[in-house]
Design an enzyme around this catalytic site. Sequence first.
Site, PDB file in Angstrom:
ATOM      1  N   GLY A 106     -14.627   5.821  -3.677  1.00  0.00           N
ATOM      2  CA  GLY A 106     -13.970   6.996  -4.240  1.00  0.00           C
ATOM      3  C   GLY A 106     -13.687   6.850  -5.718  1.00  0.00           C
ATOM      4  O   GLY A 106     -12.639   7.265  -6.209  1.00  0.00           O
ATOM      5  N   ALA A 107     -14.654   6.292  -6.463  1.00  0.00           N
ATOM      6  CA  ALA A 107     -14.403   5.905  -7.852  1.00  0.00           C
ATOM      7  C   ALA A 107     -14.806   6.958  -8.872  1.00  0.00           C
ATOM      8  O   ALA A 107     -14.778   6.678 -10.068  1.00  0.00           O
ATOM      9  CB  ALA A 107     -15.134   4.596  -8.160  1.00  0.00           C
ATOM     10  N   ASN A 108     -15.175   8.145  -8.443  1.00  0.00           N
ATOM     11  CA  ASN A 108     -15.598   9.160  -9.411  1.00  0.00           C
ATOM     12  C   ASN A 108     -14.432   9.972  -9.971  1.00  0.00           C
ATOM     13  O   ASN A 108     -14.594  10.720 -10.933  1.00  0.00           O
ATOM     14  CB  ASN A 108     -16.623  10.109  -8.784  1.00  0.00           C
ATOM     15  CG  ASN A 108     -16.059  10.884  -7.615  1.00  0.00           C
ATOM     16  OD1 ASN A 108     -15.691  10.296  -6.600  1.00  0.00           O
ATOM     17  ND2 ASN A 108     -15.962  12.204  -7.730  1.00  0.00           N
ATOM     18  N   THR A 109     -13.230   9.812  -9.399  1.00  0.00           N
ATOM     19  CA  THR A 109     -12.094  10.607  -9.855  1.00  0.00           C
ATOM     20  C   THR A 109     -10.788   9.879  -9.561  1.00  0.00           C
ATOM     21  O   THR A 109     -10.744   8.926  -8.777  1.00  0.00           O
ATOM     22  CB  THR A 109     -12.087  11.993  -9.155  1.00  0.00           C
ATOM     23  OG1 THR A 109     -11.073  12.807  -9.730  1.00  0.00           O
ATOM     24  CG2 THR A 109     -11.818  11.844  -7.671  1.00  0.00           C
ATOM     25  N   GLY A 110      -9.709  10.343 -10.204  1.00  0.00           N
ATOM     26  CA  GLY A 110      -8.368   9.880  -9.874  1.00  0.00           C
ATOM     27  C   GLY A 110      -8.147   8.386  -9.962  1.00  0.00           C
ATOM     28  O   GLY A 110      -8.584   7.711 -10.896  1.00  0.00           O
TER      29      GLY A 110
ATOM     30  N   GLY B 177      -9.329   5.934  -8.166  1.00  0.00           N
ATOM     31  CA  GLY B 177     -10.536   5.131  -8.087  1.00  0.00           C
ATOM     32  C   GLY B 177     -11.238   5.022  -9.419  1.00  0.00           C
ATOM     33  O   GLY B 177     -11.719   3.940  -9.808  1.00  0.00           O
TER      34      GLY B 177
ATOM     35  N   SER C 239      -0.197   4.177   1.243  1.00  0.00           N
ATOM     36  CA  SER C 239       0.601   5.262   0.673  1.00  0.00           C
ATOM     37  C   SER C 239       2.038   5.158   1.156  1.00  0.00           C
ATOM     38  O   SER C 239       2.319   4.595   2.227  1.00  0.00           O
ATOM     39  CB  SER C 239       0.015   6.611   1.114  1.00  0.00           C
ATOM     40  OG  SER C 239       0.890   7.675   0.841  1.00  0.00           O
TER      41      SER C 239
ATOM     42  N   TYR D 187      -2.119  12.161   8.447  1.00  0.00           N
ATOM     43  CA  TYR D 187      -2.247  11.394   7.203  1.00  0.00           C
ATOM     44  C   TYR D 187      -1.407  10.117   7.287  1.00  0.00           C
ATOM     45  O   TYR D 187      -1.871   9.031   6.926  1.00  0.00           O
ATOM     46  CB  TYR D 187      -1.807  12.241   6.009  1.00  0.00           C
ATOM     47  CG  TYR D 187      -1.977  11.543   4.680  1.00  0.00           C
ATOM     48  CD1 TYR D 187      -3.230  11.175   4.226  1.00  0.00           C
ATOM     49  CD2 TYR D 187      -0.871  11.248   3.875  1.00  0.00           C
ATOM     50  CE1 TYR D 187      -3.398  10.531   2.999  1.00  0.00           C
ATOM     51  CE2 TYR D 187      -1.017  10.617   2.652  1.00  0.00           C
ATOM     52  CZ  TYR D 187      -2.287  10.262   2.218  1.00  0.00           C
ATOM     53  OH  TYR D 187      -2.443   9.623   1.004  1.00  0.00           O
TER      54      TYR D 187
END
Length: 297
Positions: free
Chosen positions: A20-24, A26, A144, A170
């Site tokens: 998940g490294a394309n945003t936020g 990550g 989280s 979640y």
Amino acid sequence: MKWTERDIPEQKGRVAVVTGANTGLGFETARALAEHGATVVLAVRDVEKGRQAAARISGDVTVQELDLTSLESVRAAAADLHGTHRGIDLLINNAGVMQPPKQTTRDGFELQFGTNHLGHFAFTGLVLDLLLPVQGSRVVTVSSLAHRMRAAIRFDDLQSERDYSRVAAYGQSKLANLMFTYELQRRLGSLSTTISVAAHPGLANTDLVRNLPAAMRVIAPVIGPLMSQKPEMGALPTLRAATDPAVRGGQYYGPDRMGESRGHPKVVESSPESHDRTVQQRLWTVSEDLTGVKFPV
């Protein structure tokens, strides 16, 4: 002492895989590791978005397709990494979804449990043999604060087929992340090379909030800056767990202020439920059965 990006040791020669490294969070994790010399693999579902992210990072960065909602994709990504890397120093299980409407993965798992826990469980198991020979290697799994919210591992309805609550599902997935971390560390305990660690970002202002109920999305731009912190700060607990030489297996890192909602990273405590060894071991067995992935430890 406040731990910051400046405290990251030199990472030259190390290979880091960040999901998940394309945003936020990550993206910020991958950026910081690359800027400190690591060879970074952006493991992402959308390859084009991954390439756009890679273009914004200075350093040795490649993109690997990984869709955690598909065990077929997870297996293919693991096979690709075996073909391109002789070893992995850091596996950072960061990707996730938060509180979407009820959906399932391609394999029929409830989306949050399937993506946040089962996808990472399977991916870790399939690439762990690339970490085990590497001295100082680490698996860092992002949990989280929500692991405490209505959270339990509901073995009688793991996929929320009878009763779906966005919040409870979640929370279950984030509790599962911690239980996975602790059970994996126990299994790695007899080895001297690899450790399993967890982290959480506090309240970070990322696009995970896109699935919140409409009323909350409306007020989020107003109250968000008051309660949350920027992704660069939210990534610090993960970065410390991944790089600080003082980190020990089984530790959990989070922000140091305002009930762990923001601040600099420190060792924090997870809920009593997360330390239930009987549930951890049962969850591990169930996860192996559901994914078909057996660990080499």
